[in-house]
Design an enzyme around this catalytic site. Sequence first.
Site: not given
Length: 194
Positions: A78, A169, A171
Site C-alpha cells: 500500500c 494490506h 497483513e
Amino acid sequence: MKIGVLALQGAVAEHIRSVELAGGVGVSVKKVEQLNEIDGLIIPGGESTTIGKLMRKYNFIDAIRHFSAAGKPIFGTCAGMIVLAERIAGGEEPHLGLMNMTVSRNAFGRQRESFETDLQMVGIEETVRAVFIRAPLIQSIGDEVTVLSTYQDEIVTARQGHLLACSFHPELTDDYRLHQYFVQMVEGSLQRLR
Ligand SMILES: NC(=O)CC[C@H](N)C(=O)O
C-alpha cells in the site's frame, strides 16, 4: 532468516505476525543500523507522504537504496508500494524511486475507500484475500516488472527482481501466503548472496 518491518508508521505488529506465520523471524526496524542485521525488508501501509518524510528525517532513503543495491529483497505494501515507485502520478516527488512503475494514489474512488476481495496471484495456487484501504494502483510498468495480480484490469501486485509491491494490506488477514512468497524471495536471495 530475519525480515525487518520498517517501523516509522503503519501496521508493524501485524506484518511481523504474518512473517512469523510464513516461517521467518520478524523484527521491527526503527534505526538505519538495523538494516545490517536483516535479510529482507517490508515497508508497511500508512500514509506515504508521512512515511517519506520520516524516512528522510531518519536517513532511511540512502540506507534502503544501498540495501536494495546489495540485492536484498524489499516488499512495499500500500503506502509502502508508493514509497518504492520511481514515479507518482500527478508529479509528486518519488521517495525511494526503486521500482520502474508509475503509481496512482487513492485510486479506487471515495465511495470505495475500503473493500475486500479475492485475487488470483501468479505463483500462488489459490486466490489470496486482499484488504484495500485508500489503495493506490500501478498505472504503468517498465519491461523488467512482472504483473502478479490485477483487480478490475488494474495492476495491484507486481515484482521487479528482488522488489515486490502490492496495493492492498496482506497483513490484515490470516492469509499469509504473500508473506510466504516474500520469505521465498528472501531465501532465494540468501542462496545467491552466499
Ligand atoms: N492504506 C494505505 O497505505 C493508504 C495509502 C495512502 N492512501 C497514501 O496515499 O499514502
